[in-house]
Scaffold this active site. Structure first.
Site, PDB file in Angstrom:
ATOM      1  N   ASN A  10       0.377 -10.412  -2.441  1.00  9.27           N
ATOM      2  CA  ASN A  10       0.216  -9.236  -3.304  1.00  9.27           C
ATOM      3  C   ASN A  10       1.520  -8.439  -3.248  1.00  9.27           C
ATOM      4  O   ASN A  10       1.783  -7.733  -2.282  1.00  9.27           O
ATOM      5  CB  ASN A  10      -0.971  -8.392  -2.818  1.00  9.27           C
ATOM      6  CG  ASN A  10      -1.217  -7.178  -3.688  1.00  9.27           C
ATOM      7  OD1 ASN A  10      -0.579  -6.998  -4.728  1.00  9.27           O
ATOM      8  ND2 ASN A  10      -2.137  -6.338  -3.265  1.00  9.27           N
ATOM      9  N   LYS A  12       2.350  -5.956  -4.996  1.00  7.65           N
ATOM     10  CA  LYS A  12       2.088  -4.535  -5.272  1.00  7.65           C
ATOM     11  C   LYS A  12       3.158  -4.001  -6.238  1.00  7.65           C
ATOM     12  O   LYS A  12       3.659  -4.743  -7.079  1.00  7.65           O
ATOM     13  CB  LYS A  12       1.993  -3.740  -3.963  1.00  7.65           C
ATOM     14  CG  LYS A  12       0.939  -4.337  -3.019  1.00  7.65           C
ATOM     15  CD  LYS A  12       0.618  -3.447  -1.850  1.00  7.65           C
ATOM     16  CE  LYS A  12      -0.409  -4.121  -0.943  1.00  7.65           C
ATOM     17  NZ  LYS A  12      -0.818  -3.284   0.184  1.00  7.65           N
ATOM     18  N   HIS A  94      -9.014  -4.071  -4.889  1.00  7.62           N
ATOM     19  CA  HIS A  94      -8.136  -3.811  -3.740  1.00  7.62           C
ATOM     20  C   HIS A  94      -8.344  -2.373  -3.274  1.00  7.62           C
ATOM     21  O   HIS A  94      -8.610  -1.478  -4.075  1.00  7.62           O
ATOM     22  CB  HIS A  94      -6.672  -4.034  -4.133  1.00  7.62           C
ATOM     23  CG  HIS A  94      -5.760  -4.049  -2.950  1.00  7.62           C
ATOM     24  ND1 HIS A  94      -5.311  -2.888  -2.352  1.00  7.62           N
ATOM     25  CD2 HIS A  94      -5.217  -5.074  -2.238  1.00  7.62           C
ATOM     26  CE1 HIS A  94      -4.537  -3.202  -1.322  1.00  7.62           C
ATOM     27  NE2 HIS A  94      -4.464  -4.524  -1.233  1.00  7.62           N
ATOM     28  N   GLU A  96      -6.443  -0.084  -2.529  1.00  4.38           N
ATOM     29  CA  GLU A  96      -5.615   0.925  -3.198  1.00  4.38           C
ATOM     30  C   GLU A  96      -6.204   1.296  -4.558  1.00  4.38           C
ATOM     31  O   GLU A  96      -6.107   2.444  -4.993  1.00  4.38           O
ATOM     32  CB  GLU A  96      -4.179   0.408  -3.333  1.00  4.38           C
ATOM     33  CG  GLU A  96      -3.466   0.390  -1.996  1.00  4.38           C
ATOM     34  CD  GLU A  96      -2.413  -0.690  -1.838  1.00  4.38           C
ATOM     35  OE1 GLU A  96      -1.958  -0.881  -0.701  1.00  4.38           O
ATOM     36  OE2 GLU A  96      -2.048  -1.347  -2.840  1.00  4.38           O
ATOM     37  N   GLU A 164     -10.447  -7.178   3.612  1.00  8.11           N
ATOM     38  CA  GLU A 164      -9.267  -6.405   4.010  1.00  8.11           C
ATOM     39  C   GLU A 164      -9.700  -5.083   4.640  1.00  8.11           C
ATOM     40  O   GLU A 164      -9.990  -4.125   3.919  1.00  8.11           O
ATOM     41  CB  GLU A 164      -8.408  -6.091   2.779  1.00  8.11           C
ATOM     42  CG  GLU A 164      -7.847  -7.311   2.085  1.00  8.11           C
ATOM     43  CD  GLU A 164      -6.634  -6.941   1.240  1.00  8.11           C
ATOM     44  OE1 GLU A 164      -5.567  -7.488   1.484  1.00  8.11           O
ATOM     45  OE2 GLU A 164      -6.768  -6.083   0.346  1.00  8.11           O
ATOM     46  N   GLY A 170      -0.972  -2.196   5.591  1.00  3.25           N
ATOM     47  CA  GLY A 170       0.289  -1.453   5.585  1.00  3.25           C
ATOM     48  C   GLY A 170       0.484  -0.585   6.807  1.00  3.25           C
ATOM     49  O   GLY A 170       1.389   0.235   6.867  1.00  3.25           O
ATOM     50  N   SER A 210      -1.931  -6.481   7.036  1.00  3.15           N
ATOM     51  CA  SER A 210      -0.756  -6.616   7.910  1.00  3.15           C
ATOM     52  C   SER A 210      -0.609  -8.021   8.499  1.00  3.15           C
ATOM     53  O   SER A 210      -0.263  -8.178   9.671  1.00  3.15           O
ATOM     54  CB  SER A 210      -0.775  -5.554   9.023  1.00  3.15           C
ATOM     55  OG  SER A 210      -0.804  -4.250   8.458  1.00  3.15           O
TER      56      SER A 210
END
Length: 247
Positions: A10, A12, A94, A96, A164, A170, A210
Site C-alpha cells: 500500500n 498510500k 483501510h 485511514e 490490521e 505506521g 509495520s
C-alpha cells in the site's frame, strides 16, 4: 488446504513518477517467489502509470473506490474507471479511510458489494484501535467489521481479508506473531460459523501493521497468516524480502 501467499503493497499518498518508477524497476528486476500473489496499491493518479510499467506478474490495486459506477461525485473514482486502467484490485476499509476520512462500516460494505459486482478483487481491511485492544474488545470490533463485509460478498474467491491492528500501523509496533495468529485463527473460526467451512478454509487472511524485512519471516510462519499488506516498507527495496518471506 493450501492458500496462495499474498503480499499487497500500500503506497498510500506517497511517491512521484521518478521514485515510483525506480521502485518498479527494482521490483521488475528482482527474483521473486513465483508462488506469491503480489499486488501494488498505487495512488489513483498513478494507476495507469503503475500498470503500464510493472511486469504483468505483479497486480495493481487502487487504494479506494466509490459505491456507484458514475455520477456527480467530485473527486471519487469508480470501479469501472479502475478496471479501465487495467487494474484488477481495490483496497477497501483501510483504517485511514475509517478513522481519518470517517467512512462507516455501512459505506465500506456498499463499496465492497459494488467493487465485487464490477469484477474487481477486494482487499478488505479490518482492525481494532489501541483503546479497543486494551479494553479487551478486539474480537467484538473485528467480528463486527467482518460481518458487514461478509454481508456484501457473494463470491469469496475475489476477496482477501487484511487484519490490521490500527495501533500497529505506521507506529513501528507490530503485533507479535502469536497475537497476529490468534486473531487470524479467530477470524477463520468466525467465517466457519457465519459463512461456511469452505470459505473459512480458502479465504486468505493477511496481516498489516509495520511489517518489515525483519519481522516478516516469523509472521509468515504462522498457520493462519496468509501474507501481508505492507505500508512504508512497500516503498523500499525491502519489499522483495517480504514477498520472499516463505521462500
Amino acid at each position: 488446504m493450501t492458500r496462495k501467499f499474498f503480499v499487497g503493497g500500500n503506497w498510500k499518498m506517497n511517491g512521484d513518477k521518478k521514485s515510483l518508477g525506480e521502485l518498479i524497476q527494482t521490483m521488475n528486476g528482482a527474483k521473486v517467489d513465483p508462488n506469491v500473489d503480489v499486488v501494488c496499491g498505487a495512488p489513483t493518479i498513478y494507476l495507469d502509470f503503475a500498470r503500464s510499467k510493472l511486469d504483468a506478474k505483479f497486480g495493481v490495486a487502487a487504494q479506494n473506490c466509490y459505491k456507484v459506477a458514475k455520477g456527480a461525485f467530485t473527486g471519487e473514482t469508480s470501479p469501472a474507471m479502475i478496471k479501465d486502467c487495467g487494474v484488477e484490485w481495490v483496497i477497501l476499509g483501510h483504517s485511514e479511510r475509517r478513522h481519518v476520512f470517517g467512512e462507516s462500516d455501512e459505506l465500506i460494505g456498499q463499496k465492497t458489494a459494488h467493487a465485487l459486482e464490477s469484477g474487481l478483487g477486494v482487499i478488505a481491511c479490518i482492525g481494532e484501535k489501541l483503546d479497543e485492544r486494551e479494553g479487551g474488545i478486539t474480537e467484538k470490533v473485528v467480528f463486527a467489521q467482518t460481518k458487514v463485509i461478509a454481508d456484501n460478498v457473494k463470491d469469496w474467491s475475489k476477496v482477501v481479508l487484511a487484519y490490521e491492528p490500527v495501533w500497529a500501523i505506521g507506529t513501528g509496533k507490530t503485533a507479535s506473531p502469536q497475537q497476529a495468529q490468534e486473531v487470524h485463527h479467530k477470524l477463520r473460526d468466525w467465517l466457519k460459523t457465519h459463512v461456511s467451512e469452505a470459505v473459512a478454509n480458502s479465504v486468505r487472511i493477511i496481516y498489516g501493521g509495520s511489517v518489515t524485512g525483519g519481522t516478516c519471516k516469523e509472521l509468515a510462519s504462522q498457520k493462519d497468516v496468509d501474507g501481508f499488506l505492507v505500508g512504508g516498507a512497500s516503498l523500499k527495496p525491502e519489499i522483495i524480502e517480504i514477498i520472499n518471506a516463505k521462500a
